[in-house]
Design a protein around this motif. Structure first.
Motif, PDB file in Angstrom:
ATOM      1  N   ALA A  21       0.849  -1.188   0.000  1.00  0.00           N
ATOM      2  CA  ALA A  21       0.000   0.000   0.000  1.00  0.00           C
ATOM      3  C   ALA A  21       0.884   1.238   0.000  1.00  0.00           C
ATOM      4  O   ALA A  21       2.039   1.190   0.403  1.00  0.00           O
ATOM      5  CB  ALA A  21      -0.891  -0.006   1.229  1.00  0.00           C
ATOM      6  N   PHE A  22       0.345   2.351  -0.459  1.00  0.00           N
ATOM      7  CA  PHE A  22       1.079   3.608  -0.395  1.00  0.00           C
ATOM      8  C   PHE A  22       1.283   3.975   1.064  1.00  0.00           C
ATOM      9  O   PHE A  22       0.390   3.788   1.891  1.00  0.00           O
ATOM     10  CB  PHE A  22       0.298   4.736  -1.079  1.00  0.00           C
ATOM     11  N   THR A  23       2.427   4.526   1.378  1.00  0.00           N
ATOM     12  CA  THR A  23       2.663   5.011   2.728  1.00  0.00           C
ATOM     13  C   THR A  23       1.938   6.327   2.913  1.00  0.00           C
ATOM     14  O   THR A  23       1.511   6.956   1.940  1.00  0.00           O
ATOM     15  CB  THR A  23       4.172   5.246   2.980  1.00  0.00           C
ATOM     16  N   GLU A  24       1.798   6.758   4.139  1.00  0.00           N
ATOM     17  CA  GLU A  24       1.152   8.048   4.410  1.00  0.00           C
ATOM     18  C   GLU A  24       1.923   9.182   3.743  1.00  0.00           C
ATOM     19  O   GLU A  24       1.330  10.126   3.225  1.00  0.00           O
ATOM     20  CB  GLU A  24       1.036   8.296   5.920  1.00  0.00           C
ATOM     21  N   GLU A  25       3.255   9.087   3.719  1.00  0.00           N
ATOM     22  CA  GLU A  25       4.073  10.117   3.083  1.00  0.00           C
ATOM     23  C   GLU A  25       3.820  10.166   1.580  1.00  0.00           C
ATOM     24  O   GLU A  25       3.730  11.230   0.984  1.00  0.00           O
ATOM     25  CB  GLU A  25       5.562   9.877   3.357  1.00  0.00           C
ATOM     26  N   GLU A  26       3.695   8.992   0.950  1.00  0.00           N
ATOM     27  CA  GLU A  26       3.416   8.938  -0.490  1.00  0.00           C
ATOM     28  C   GLU A  26       2.031   9.501  -0.794  1.00  0.00           C
ATOM     29  O   GLU A  26       1.862  10.265  -1.748  1.00  0.00           O
ATOM     30  CB  GLU A  26       3.534   7.497  -0.999  1.00  0.00           C
ATOM     31  N   ALA A  29       2.250  13.219  -0.671  1.00  0.00           N
ATOM     32  CA  ALA A  29       2.857  13.793  -1.870  1.00  0.00           C
ATOM     33  C   ALA A  29       1.848  13.832  -3.019  1.00  0.00           C
ATOM     34  O   ALA A  29       1.794  14.811  -3.770  1.00  0.00           O
ATOM     35  CB  ALA A  29       4.093  12.990  -2.275  1.00  0.00           C
ATOM     36  N   ILE A  30       1.042  12.798  -3.123  1.00  0.00           N
ATOM     37  CA  ILE A  30       0.019  12.763  -4.168  1.00  0.00           C
ATOM     38  C   ILE A  30      -1.012  13.863  -3.910  1.00  0.00           C
ATOM     39  O   ILE A  30      -1.402  14.583  -4.833  1.00  0.00           O
ATOM     40  CB  ILE A  30      -0.652  11.371  -4.241  1.00  0.00           C
ATOM     41  N   ARG A  31      -1.435  14.008  -2.649  1.00  0.00           N
ATOM     42  CA  ARG A  31      -2.381  15.083  -2.310  1.00  0.00           C
ATOM     43  C   ARG A  31      -1.778  16.449  -2.611  1.00  0.00           C
ATOM     44  O   ARG A  31      -2.461  17.340  -3.133  1.00  0.00           O
ATOM     45  CB  ARG A  31      -2.782  14.994  -0.840  1.00  0.00           C
ATOM     46  N   ASP A  32      -0.488  16.640  -2.288  1.00  0.00           N
ATOM     47  CA  ASP A  32       0.190  17.908  -2.591  1.00  0.00           C
ATOM     48  C   ASP A  32       0.121  18.210  -4.080  1.00  0.00           C
ATOM     49  O   ASP A  32      -0.181  19.331  -4.484  1.00  0.00           O
ATOM     50  CB  ASP A  32       1.665  17.869  -2.159  1.00  0.00           C
ATOM     51  N   ARG A  33       0.399  17.216  -4.900  1.00  0.00           N
ATOM     52  CA  ARG A  33       0.406  17.424  -6.349  1.00  0.00           C
ATOM     53  C   ARG A  33      -0.995  17.759  -6.868  1.00  0.00           C
ATOM     54  O   ARG A  33      -1.164  18.650  -7.704  1.00  0.00           O
ATOM     55  CB  ARG A  33       0.961  16.192  -7.066  1.00  0.00           C
ATOM     56  N   VAL A  34      -1.999  17.061  -6.357  1.00  0.00           N
ATOM     57  CA  VAL A  34      -3.375  17.335  -6.773  1.00  0.00           C
ATOM     58  C   VAL A  34      -3.741  18.772  -6.414  1.00  0.00           C
ATOM     59  O   VAL A  34      -4.313  19.494  -7.229  1.00  0.00           O
ATOM     60  CB  VAL A  34      -4.360  16.327  -6.136  1.00  0.00           C
ATOM     61  N   GLN A  35      -3.393  19.197  -5.204  1.00  0.00           N
ATOM     62  CA  GLN A  35      -3.691  20.571  -4.787  1.00  0.00           C
ATOM     63  C   GLN A  35      -2.939  21.586  -5.643  1.00  0.00           C
ATOM     64  O   GLN A  35      -3.487  22.626  -5.999  1.00  0.00           O
ATOM     65  CB  GLN A  35      -3.352  20.774  -3.308  1.00  0.00           C
ATOM     66  N   GLU A  36      -1.675  21.288  -5.972  1.00  0.00           N
ATOM     67  CA  GLU A  36      -0.895  22.183  -6.830  1.00  0.00           C
ATOM     68  C   GLU A  36      -1.581  22.356  -8.175  1.00  0.00           C
ATOM     69  O   GLU A  36      -1.683  23.465  -8.698  1.00  0.00           O
ATOM     70  CB  GLU A  36       0.512  21.621  -7.054  1.00  0.00           C
ATOM     71  N   LEU A  74       6.938  24.151  -7.357  1.00  0.00           N
ATOM     72  CA  LEU A  74       6.666  22.979  -6.526  1.00  0.00           C
ATOM     73  C   LEU A  74       6.267  21.820  -7.417  1.00  0.00           C
ATOM     74  O   LEU A  74       5.646  22.006  -8.468  1.00  0.00           O
ATOM     75  CB  LEU A  74       5.545  23.256  -5.532  1.00  0.00           C
ATOM     76  N   TRP A  75       6.628  20.623  -6.979  1.00  0.00           N
ATOM     77  CA  TRP A  75       6.297  19.400  -7.709  1.00  0.00           C
ATOM     78  C   TRP A  75       6.101  18.308  -6.676  1.00  0.00           C
ATOM     79  O   TRP A  75       7.048  17.935  -5.995  1.00  0.00           O
ATOM     80  CB  TRP A  75       7.430  19.088  -8.673  1.00  0.00           C
ATOM     81  N   TYR A  76       4.895  17.837  -6.490  1.00  0.00           N
ATOM     82  CA  TYR A  76       4.553  16.871  -5.448  1.00  0.00           C
ATOM     83  C   TYR A  76       4.977  17.380  -4.076  1.00  0.00           C
ATOM     84  O   TYR A  76       5.437  16.629  -3.225  1.00  0.00           O
ATOM     85  CB  TYR A  76       5.175  15.496  -5.737  1.00  0.00           C
TER      86      TYR A  76
END
Length: 144
Positions: A21-26, A29-36, A74-76
């Motif tokens: 499964a994706f880690t919480e950190e991963e 990062a995905i949430r950061d990219r979506v927000q960006e 910014l990127w992820y």
């Protein structure tokens, strides 16, 4: 006998193709990219400068001096440098994914090709004169 297909269909929140499964950190990062992408962020100076402040001292300066054509963004959720809107290189702090070293890497847009195999990411524990020279050379080559 009916064939079984256990493990062939997995949900987005379930395990990945590697079975992990994706880690919480991963996921972060995905949430950061979506927000960006949604907010058109990633190019706002204050957000970028905050992330750049987390990098080893001088790394931002080395990258900018090596190639003034690169723009910080910014990127992820990580500081990155783009040319013509495409990320060429990025910095990942060790804390981002709780690793023992930071990473300096290049995207597929970087012109680093050497034959059939070449490095694209580098572990970075310290920023001595030797690393500064290597990063300078790599960034110049990446944007050439």
């Amino acid at each position: 006998m009916k064939p079984t297909h256990k493990g062939t269909k997995q949900s987005a929140k379930g395990p990945t193709a590697t079975g992990k499964a994706f880690t919480e950190e991963e996921r972060g990062a995905i949430r950061d990219r979506v927000q960006e992408m949604k907010a058109g962020k990633g190019e706002g100076e204050s957000e970028v400068l905050a992330k750049i402040a987390e990098m080893p001292k001088r790394l931002h300066t080395i990258i900018r001096e090596s190639s003034p054509a690169l723009s910080p963004r910014l990127w992820y959720g990580m500081p990155a440098y783009a040319k013509d809107g495409k990320v060429v290189c990025f910095f990942q702090a060790a804390q981002k994914f709780k690793t023992r070293y930071a990473t300096f890497g290049f995207s597929d847009k970087a012109n680093l090709d050497e034959g059939n195999m070449w490095p694209t990411t580098f572990a970075l524990k310290a920023l001595t004169a030797a690393e500064q020279a290597r990063i300078t050379a790599l960034v110049k080559k990446a944007v050439s």
